[in-house]
Design an enzyme around this catalytic site. Structure first.
Site, PDB file in Angstrom:
ATOM      1  N   SER A  15      20.873  16.414  -8.469  1.00 44.31           N
ATOM      2  CA  SER A  15      20.275  16.244  -9.368  1.00 44.31           C
ATOM      3  C   SER A  15      20.005  14.313  -9.314  1.00 44.31           C
ATOM      4  O   SER A  15      21.553  13.976  -9.928  1.00 44.31           O
ATOM      5  CB  SER A  15      19.940  16.573 -10.503  1.00 44.31           C
ATOM      6  N   LYS A  66      13.028  27.501 -14.762  1.00 41.20           N
ATOM      7  CA  LYS A  66      11.972  26.366 -14.806  1.00 41.20           C
ATOM      8  C   LYS A  66      11.255  27.366 -15.809  1.00 41.20           C
ATOM      9  O   LYS A  66      10.434  26.741 -16.915  1.00 41.20           O
ATOM     10  CB  LYS A  66      10.728  25.175 -14.568  1.00 41.20           C
ATOM     11  N   ASN A  87       9.760  21.826 -17.391  1.00 41.39           N
ATOM     12  CA  ASN A  87      10.837  20.489 -16.879  1.00 41.39           C
ATOM     13  C   ASN A  87      11.593  19.575 -18.504  1.00 41.39           C
ATOM     14  O   ASN A  87      12.944  19.171 -17.463  1.00 41.39           O
ATOM     15  CB  ASN A  87      10.299  20.127 -15.817  1.00 41.39           C
ATOM     16  N   ASP A 102       5.715  17.155 -15.163  1.00 39.15           N
ATOM     17  CA  ASP A 102       5.969  16.909 -13.317  1.00 39.15           C
ATOM     18  C   ASP A 102       4.333  16.830 -12.843  1.00 39.15           C
ATOM     19  O   ASP A 102       4.333  15.117 -12.016  1.00 39.15           O
ATOM     20  CB  ASP A 102       6.044  17.989 -12.208  1.00 39.15           C
ATOM     21  N   ALA A 131       5.495  23.727  -8.272  1.00 35.18           N
ATOM     22  CA  ALA A 131       5.421  22.231  -8.037  1.00 35.18           C
ATOM     23  C   ALA A 131       4.335  22.322  -8.659  1.00 35.18           C
ATOM     24  O   ALA A 131       3.763  21.535  -9.109  1.00 35.18           O
ATOM     25  CB  ALA A 131       5.687  21.802  -7.518  1.00 35.18           C
ATOM     26  N   TYR A 217      11.339  14.529  -1.846  1.00 41.24           N
ATOM     27  CA  TYR A 217      12.134  13.077  -1.910  1.00 41.24           C
ATOM     28  C   TYR A 217      12.698  12.777  -0.295  1.00 41.24           C
ATOM     29  O   TYR A 217      13.561  13.421   0.408  1.00 41.24           O
ATOM     30  CB  TYR A 217      12.948  13.223  -3.062  1.00 41.24           C
ATOM     31  N   GLY A 239       7.933  12.230  -2.759  1.00 40.37           N
ATOM     32  CA  GLY A 239       7.858  12.408  -3.788  1.00 40.37           C
ATOM     33  C   GLY A 239       8.558  11.314  -4.724  1.00 40.37           C
ATOM     34  O   GLY A 239       8.739  12.080  -6.058  1.00 40.37           O
TER      35      GLY A 239
HETATM   36  P1  NDP Z   1       8.405  27.408  -4.741  1.00 39.84           P
HETATM   37  O1  NDP Z   1       9.681  28.465  -4.514  1.00 39.84           O
HETATM   38  O2  NDP Z   1       7.982  27.358  -6.429  1.00 39.84           O
HETATM   39  O3  NDP Z   1       7.151  27.418  -4.062  1.00 39.84           O
HETATM   40  C1  NDP Z   1       6.942  26.823  -2.943  1.00 39.84           C
HETATM   41  C2  NDP Z   1       5.772  26.562  -1.874  1.00 39.84           C
HETATM   42  O4  NDP Z   1       5.718  26.622  -0.752  1.00 39.84           O
HETATM   43  C3  NDP Z   1       4.796  28.031  -1.541  1.00 39.84           C
HETATM   44  O5  NDP Z   1       4.001  28.150  -2.074  1.00 39.84           O
HETATM   45  C4  NDP Z   1       5.668  28.632  -0.952  1.00 39.84           C
HETATM   46  O6  NDP Z   1       4.398  29.227   0.155  1.00 39.84           O
HETATM   47  C5  NDP Z   1       5.526  27.432   0.252  1.00 39.84           C
HETATM   48  N1  NDP Z   1       6.156  26.939   1.094  1.00 39.84           N
HETATM   49  C6  NDP Z   1       7.309  27.129   1.526  1.00 39.84           C
HETATM   50  N2  NDP Z   1       7.492  27.151   2.695  1.00 39.84           N
HETATM   51  C7  NDP Z   1       6.675  26.918   3.665  1.00 39.84           C
HETATM   52  C8  NDP Z   1       6.317  26.959   5.023  1.00 39.84           C
HETATM   53  N3  NDP Z   1       7.570  26.853   5.737  1.00 39.84           N
HETATM   54  N4  NDP Z   1       4.915  26.372   5.394  1.00 39.84           N
HETATM   55  C9  NDP Z   1       4.612  26.680   4.414  1.00 39.84           C
HETATM   56  N5  NDP Z   1       3.991  26.720   3.404  1.00 39.84           N
HETATM   57  C10 NDP Z   1       5.946  27.198   2.722  1.00 39.84           C
HETATM   58  O7  NDP Z   1       8.611  25.479  -4.513  1.00 39.84           O
HETATM   59  P2  NDP Z   1       8.718  24.437  -5.953  1.00 39.84           P
HETATM   60  O8  NDP Z   1       6.936  24.131  -6.023  1.00 39.84           O
HETATM   61  O9  NDP Z   1       9.218  24.079  -6.915  1.00 39.84           O
HETATM   62  O10 NDP Z   1       8.821  23.109  -4.639  1.00 39.84           O
HETATM   63  C11 NDP Z   1       7.683  22.710  -3.675  1.00 39.84           C
HETATM   64  C12 NDP Z   1       8.447  21.437  -3.146  1.00 39.84           C
HETATM   65  O11 NDP Z   1       8.496  19.778  -4.385  1.00 39.84           O
HETATM   66  C13 NDP Z   1       9.700  20.996  -2.651  1.00 39.84           C
HETATM   67  O12 NDP Z   1       9.991  20.320  -1.768  1.00 39.84           O
HETATM   68  C14 NDP Z   1      10.555  20.518  -3.760  1.00 39.84           C
HETATM   69  O13 NDP Z   1      11.446  19.729  -3.551  1.00 39.84           O
HETATM   70  C15 NDP Z   1       9.473  19.172  -4.851  1.00 39.84           C
HETATM   71  N6  NDP Z   1       9.458  19.136  -5.707  1.00 39.84           N
HETATM   72  C16 NDP Z   1       9.357  17.430  -5.705  1.00 39.84           C
HETATM   73  C17 NDP Z   1       9.198  16.791  -7.596  1.00 39.84           C
HETATM   74  C18 NDP Z   1       9.130  15.177  -7.577  1.00 39.84           C
HETATM   75  O14 NDP Z   1       9.481  14.933  -8.626  1.00 39.84           O
HETATM   76  N7  NDP Z   1       8.991  14.728  -6.324  1.00 39.84           N
HETATM   77  C19 NDP Z   1       9.016  17.905  -8.528  1.00 39.84           C
HETATM   78  C20 NDP Z   1       9.576  18.893  -7.703  1.00 39.84           C
HETATM   79  C21 NDP Z   1       9.384  19.885  -6.762  1.00 39.84           C
HETATM   80  P3  NDP Z   1       4.304  30.863   0.102  1.00 39.84           P
HETATM   81  O15 NDP Z   1       3.549  31.151  -1.848  1.00 39.84           O
HETATM   82  O16 NDP Z   1       3.443  31.446   0.808  1.00 39.84           O
HETATM   83  O17 NDP Z   1       5.607  31.335  -0.368  1.00 39.84           O
END
Ligand code: NDP
Length: 278
Positions: A15, A66, A87, A102, A131, A217, A239
């Protein structure tokens, strides 16, 4: 005594919260301390309570707590209720207020730092995980002509769209459902870039795209950012700006002062560039 804040998660070592909030504290002249708390996977409530009992004033909450944090809070902001996830927690004498910053961080980064209008635009949101749930409501509040949510598991995207049906033109589905369409703004809120994967989006999706935004990021353009540029997107971003802007929203909730995210972002980028050049 200096007011104490912390980020709680598992893992939490990665973090950047401590660095970002130390910079905000310096910038705004607000004296505070900010630490990392590694809570056991089954020990979020215990760890949060211990921090609060020891005088802690607030927490940032990260993976995987979260959703649990939204049950722990005694009151939720509307946007935290919408997201079903918290968050940021603020501890006052009689309550633990849960917020989700977020979406505000993303919308601020897109509209203020990058100068891209969301109102009246066609917006594509890829992903329906934590997210995406956090950003869908604030994106709709920015009044796009349409928000289309796609996800690998299409039903989750449809469900997220249904949750927000009353707030505007929102639809959900599979990546194939947008194969023949183009969007003004395309946001990657999936975890695909973390694994170095691109998304199954056709090049035509980016034909009239003024911004392709990856929530991850990244020091170098992600496969999504590269594909978007090659396919016609005029601007791409990772990001980092959202990360710093959502932290600024947390700081505002805690301290009543809004720090400027831009110098802190520049500092983080410069530091990373220096580390890479060594
Ligand atoms: P989750 O584990 O809750 O959700 C993951 C999502 O990604 C789901 O929709 C999943 O689909 C999809 N997914 C995973 N792998 C693949 C792939 N290979 N191809 C297509 N879709 C895929 O994670 P979060 O939502 O918490 O985080 C998502 C991203 O956002 C992370 O990379 C995180 O680092 C980033 N983030 C950035 C923030 C910022 O401040 N910049 C804040 C919060 C998050 P399915 O439902 O089909 O499994």
């Amino acid at each position: 005594m200096t007011d104490r804040y912390a980020v709680i998660g598992n893992p939490v070592l990665h973090s950047r919260g401590p660095q970002i909030h130390a910079a905000f504290a310096l910038q705004t002249g607000q004296p505070l301390s900010y630490e990392r708390i590694l809570a056991p996977l089954d020990g979020f409530t215990r760890a949060a309570r211990a921090f609060r009992d020891a005088g802690g004033r607030g927490l940032n909450v990260t993976i995987p707590f979260k959703v649990e944090a939204s049950s722990y809070a005694t009151r939720l902001t509307d946007r935290a209720r919408d997201a079903g996830a918290v968050n940021t927690l603020r501890f006052d004498a009689d309550e633990a207020l849960g917020d989700n910053t977020d979406g505000a961080g993303l919308v601020t980064d897109i509209t203020i730092r990058l100068g891209v209008e969301l109102a009246g635009r066609q917006v594509l949101l890829a992903g329906a995980g934590g997210a995406a749930r956090g950003v869908a409501g604030p994106l709709l509040d920015a009044d796009p002509a349409e928000l289309f949510i796609v996800n690998r598991t299409a039903e989750t995207a449809r469900e997220l769209a249904r949750r927000h049906r009353s707030r505007g033109r929102v639809a959900g589905g599979a990546f194939d459902d947008v194969a023949h369409r183009s969007f003004d703004v395309v946001i990657n809120a999936t975890a695909a870039s973390l694994a170095g994967d691109s998304l199954p989006l056709a090049a035509s999706v980016f034909a009239h795209c003024s911004l392709a935004y990856d929530l991850v990021y990244a020091d170098r353009p992600t496969p999504f950012m590269r594909f978007a540029s090659e396919s016609g997107a005029t601007q791409v971003s990772d990001g980092l700006g959202m990360l710093v802007a959502q932290a600024a929203e947390s700081f505002l909730l805690w301290r009543g002062v809004r720090p400027d995210p831009l110098p802190v972002m520049a500092e983080l980028r410069a530091e990373r560039a220096l580390a890479d050049s060594r």
